[in-house]
Design a protein around this motif. Sequence first.
Motif, PDB file in Angstrom:
ATOM      1  N   VAL A  74       0.832  -1.198   0.000  1.00 34.11           N
ATOM      2  CA  VAL A  74       0.000   0.000   0.000  1.00 34.11           C
ATOM      3  C   VAL A  74       0.871   1.255   0.000  1.00 34.11           C
ATOM      4  O   VAL A  74       0.677   2.171  -0.809  1.00 34.11           O
ATOM      5  CB  VAL A  74      -0.987  -0.007   1.186  1.00 34.11           C
ATOM      6  N   ALA A  75       1.864   1.309   0.875  1.00 28.63           N
ATOM      7  CA  ALA A  75       2.731   2.494   0.941  1.00 28.63           C
ATOM      8  C   ALA A  75       3.509   2.678  -0.356  1.00 28.63           C
ATOM      9  O   ALA A  75       3.587   3.793  -0.885  1.00 28.63           O
ATOM     10  CB  ALA A  75       3.689   2.387   2.125  1.00 28.63           C
ATOM     11  N   LEU A  76       4.086   1.587  -0.873  1.00 29.41           N
ATOM     12  CA  LEU A  76       4.872   1.719  -2.101  1.00 29.41           C
ATOM     13  C   LEU A  76       3.967   2.034  -3.287  1.00 29.41           C
ATOM     14  O   LEU A  76       4.310   2.862  -4.133  1.00 29.41           O
ATOM     15  CB  LEU A  76       5.686   0.452  -2.363  1.00 29.41           C
ATOM     16  N   GLY A  77       2.809   1.402  -3.350  1.00 26.03           N
ATOM     17  CA  GLY A  77       1.867   1.689  -4.428  1.00 26.03           C
ATOM     18  C   GLY A  77       1.402   3.131  -4.407  1.00 26.03           C
ATOM     19  O   GLY A  77       1.296   3.784  -5.450  1.00 26.03           O
ATOM     20  N   ARG A  78       1.127   3.651  -3.226  1.00 26.86           N
ATOM     21  CA  ARG A  78       0.721   5.059  -3.118  1.00 26.86           C
ATOM     22  C   ARG A  78       1.869   5.988  -3.535  1.00 26.86           C
ATOM     23  O   ARG A  78       1.646   7.021  -4.162  1.00 26.86           O
ATOM     24  CB  ARG A  78       0.261   5.381  -1.703  1.00 26.86           C
ATOM     25  N   LEU A 131       1.140  -3.602 -10.193  1.00 22.92           N
ATOM     26  CA  LEU A 131       0.473  -4.296  -9.095  1.00 22.92           C
ATOM     27  C   LEU A 131       1.507  -4.576  -8.015  1.00 22.92           C
ATOM     28  O   LEU A 131       2.506  -5.259  -8.263  1.00 22.92           O
ATOM     29  CB  LEU A 131      -0.150  -5.605  -9.583  1.00 22.92           C
ATOM     30  N   PHE A 132       1.285  -4.053  -6.830  1.00 24.98           N
ATOM     31  CA  PHE A 132       2.192  -4.212  -5.697  1.00 24.98           C
ATOM     32  C   PHE A 132       1.653  -5.302  -4.788  1.00 24.98           C
ATOM     33  O   PHE A 132       0.490  -5.250  -4.381  1.00 24.98           O
ATOM     34  CB  PHE A 132       2.338  -2.880  -4.952  1.00 24.98           C
ATOM     35  N   VAL A 133       2.489  -6.303  -4.501  1.00 22.06           N
ATOM     36  CA  VAL A 133       2.070  -7.440  -3.676  1.00 22.06           C
ATOM     37  C   VAL A 133       3.087  -7.648  -2.548  1.00 22.06           C
ATOM     38  O   VAL A 133       4.273  -7.320  -2.696  1.00 22.06           O
ATOM     39  CB  VAL A 133       1.940  -8.737  -4.514  1.00 22.06           C
ATOM     40  N   PRO A 134       2.642  -8.202  -1.419  1.00 22.11           N
ATOM     41  CA  PRO A 134       3.554  -8.379  -0.285  1.00 22.11           C
ATOM     42  C   PRO A 134       4.450  -9.606  -0.444  1.00 22.11           C
ATOM     43  O   PRO A 134       4.027 -10.638  -0.964  1.00 22.11           O
ATOM     44  CB  PRO A 134       2.601  -8.553   0.898  1.00 22.11           C
ATOM     45  N   ASP A 185      13.230   3.685  -5.725  1.00 20.53           N
ATOM     46  CA  ASP A 185      12.037   4.079  -4.974  1.00 20.53           C
ATOM     47  C   ASP A 185      12.282   3.860  -3.479  1.00 20.53           C
ATOM     48  O   ASP A 185      13.370   3.420  -3.088  1.00 20.53           O
ATOM     49  CB  ASP A 185      10.802   3.342  -5.508  1.00 20.53           C
ATOM     50  N   PRO A 186      11.325   4.153  -2.609  1.00 21.88           N
ATOM     51  CA  PRO A 186      11.553   4.021  -1.166  1.00 21.88           C
ATOM     52  C   PRO A 186      11.925   2.614  -0.683  1.00 21.88           C
ATOM     53  O   PRO A 186      12.524   2.469   0.379  1.00 21.88           O
ATOM     54  CB  PRO A 186      10.224   4.465  -0.560  1.00 21.88           C
TER      55      PRO A 186
END
Length: 118
Positions: A16-20, A51-54, A103-104
């Motif tokens: 969620v944080a990286l996707g945002r 798509l960002f997945v854990p 990225d972060p």
Amino acid sequence: MALEWEQVVVDSADPVALGRWWASALGWTVVHDAPDEFEIRLSADRLPGLLFVPVPERKQIKNRLHLDFRPDDQAAEVDRLIAHGARRADVGQDGASWVVLADPEGNEFCVLSQRSDP
């Protein structure tokens, strides 16, 4: 056989944080917001998306796949992305015309130079 490129999947410690972060950095739209799948696209009806997945492990080595972006003004875009939380990354690109940022979560991506007229 016809294939349509749906998305690029990005492993992440915090999807969620990286996707945002990416949605804000690119000015893209969030199309799916859940802790286990966070998807962004240029617009809701355009593909491909990110798509960002854990995943449980942190990134440890250079990406095997990365994104390239070609801005109108490379220097201004690099400055904007760094101010947004990206950092410069060294992957052995000495003297290249592109700038490698991360990225972060440390995923490398490139900001290319302006396209020269043919």
